[in-house]
Scaffold this motif. Structure first.
Motif, PDB file in Angstrom:
ATOM      1  N   ALA A  62     -30.410 -33.156  20.264  1.00  0.00           N
ATOM      2  CA  ALA A  62     -29.507 -33.057  21.412  1.00  0.00           C
ATOM      3  C   ALA A  62     -30.240 -32.579  22.662  1.00  0.00           C
ATOM      4  O   ALA A  62     -29.814 -32.865  23.783  1.00  0.00           O
ATOM      5  CB  ALA A  62     -28.358 -32.102  21.095  1.00  0.00           C
ATOM      6  N   VAL A  63     -31.330 -31.859  22.480  1.00  0.00           N
ATOM      7  CA  VAL A  63     -32.051 -31.261  23.616  1.00  0.00           C
ATOM      8  C   VAL A  63     -32.510 -32.312  24.621  1.00  0.00           C
ATOM      9  O   VAL A  63     -32.227 -32.185  25.818  1.00  0.00           O
ATOM     10  CB  VAL A  63     -33.210 -30.371  23.121  1.00  0.00           C
ATOM     11  N   PRO A  64     -33.202 -33.379  24.203  1.00  0.00           N
ATOM     12  CA  PRO A  64     -33.629 -34.369  25.215  1.00  0.00           C
ATOM     13  C   PRO A  64     -32.458 -35.096  25.871  1.00  0.00           C
ATOM     14  O   PRO A  64     -32.532 -35.450  27.048  1.00  0.00           O
ATOM     15  CB  PRO A  64     -34.520 -35.338  24.434  1.00  0.00           C
ATOM     16  N   VAL A  65     -31.378 -35.298  25.144  1.00  0.00           N
ATOM     17  CA  VAL A  65     -30.197 -35.957  25.713  1.00  0.00           C
ATOM     18  C   VAL A  65     -29.602 -35.086  26.811  1.00  0.00           C
ATOM     19  O   VAL A  65     -29.315 -35.557  27.920  1.00  0.00           O
ATOM     20  CB  VAL A  65     -29.147 -36.249  24.614  1.00  0.00           C
ATOM     21  N   ILE A  66     -29.418 -33.804  26.505  1.00  0.00           N
ATOM     22  CA  ILE A  66     -28.850 -32.867  27.482  1.00  0.00           C
ATOM     23  C   ILE A  66     -29.776 -32.743  28.686  1.00  0.00           C
ATOM     24  O   ILE A  66     -29.329 -32.771  29.839  1.00  0.00           O
ATOM     25  CB  ILE A  66     -28.594 -31.493  26.832  1.00  0.00           C
ATOM     26  N   ALA A  67     -31.071 -32.631  28.426  1.00  0.00           N
ATOM     27  CA  ALA A  67     -32.050 -32.502  29.516  1.00  0.00           C
ATOM     28  C   ALA A  67     -31.989 -33.716  30.441  1.00  0.00           C
ATOM     29  O   ALA A  67     -31.947 -33.568  31.673  1.00  0.00           O
ATOM     30  CB  ALA A  67     -33.461 -32.342  28.935  1.00  0.00           C
ATOM     31  N   GLU A  68     -31.964 -34.889  29.866  1.00  0.00           N
ATOM     32  CA  GLU A  68     -31.915 -36.113  30.672  1.00  0.00           C
ATOM     33  C   GLU A  68     -30.644 -36.181  31.503  1.00  0.00           C
ATOM     34  O   GLU A  68     -30.678 -36.478  32.699  1.00  0.00           O
ATOM     35  CB  GLU A  68     -31.998 -37.333  29.749  1.00  0.00           C
ATOM     36  N   GLU A  69     -29.508 -35.891  30.878  1.00  0.00           N
ATOM     37  CA  GLU A  69     -28.226 -35.986  31.570  1.00  0.00           C
ATOM     38  C   GLU A  69     -28.087 -34.955  32.695  1.00  0.00           C
ATOM     39  O   GLU A  69     -27.411 -35.202  33.684  1.00  0.00           O
ATOM     40  CB  GLU A  69     -27.072 -35.832  30.576  1.00  0.00           C
TER      41      GLU A  69
END
Length: 156
Positions: free
Chosen positions: A43-50
């Motif tokens: 979830a970390v890269p998804v949240i970071a990107e968003e």
């Protein structure tokens, strides 16, 4: 409480529903934890990107706060206070007894998913004896007998 299986799509939905907030990272992480039962590493890269943040920024927040577990908890969560005041009255002996009795080390979940044993730092009950929390319920005056009662409770 049943949790959803992790997906990038569901994570994006959670982020999207919090974008109107000022400083949405913490509310998003809480919502991710509520939805999946933990904050998956994926979830970390998804949240970071968003949020247009670096992965390191999001990872730093996840790892800073103890409530953002990075793996699913067991059916029962036992937290034992390890703050200085509890250490001064012998909590480490109780921690060792709990680890032996529960069959799990501090910071881990049993292989069968029965129990997670975690440290917590200050429940505000440390005047004369260590304290613990079992599934959100606070237990003061922790001693060997109380540990044995906790073990019996999570073994039911």
């Amino acid at each position: 409480m049943r949790h959803e299986t992790f997906s990038n799509e569901r994570t994006r939905e959670i982020v999207s529903s919090h974008l109107g907030l000022e400083g949405p990272l913490l509310p998003i992480l809480h919502a991710v934890r509520e939805t999946f039962g933990y904050v998956p590493e994926a979830a970390v890269p998804v949240i970071a990107e968003e949020l247009n943040l670096s992965r390191a920024e999001v990872h730093g927040v996840v790892t800073f706060y103890h409530d953002f577990n990075r793996a699913p908890h067991g059916r029962h969560v036992v937290k034992i206070c390890r703050a200085e005041a509890c250490q001064s009255v012998g909590v480490e002996t109780l921690v060792a007894h709990a680890e032996r009795s529960l069959g799990v080390s501090m910071g881990e979940t049993s292989p069968d998913g029965r129990v997670t044993l975690e440290p917590i730092y200050c429940l505000g009950l440390c005047a004369c004896a260590p304290a613990a929390m079992v599934d959100g319920r606070i237990i003061g005056r922790l001693d060997m007998e109380a540990i044995d009662e906790i073990v019996a409770e999570v073994d039911r």
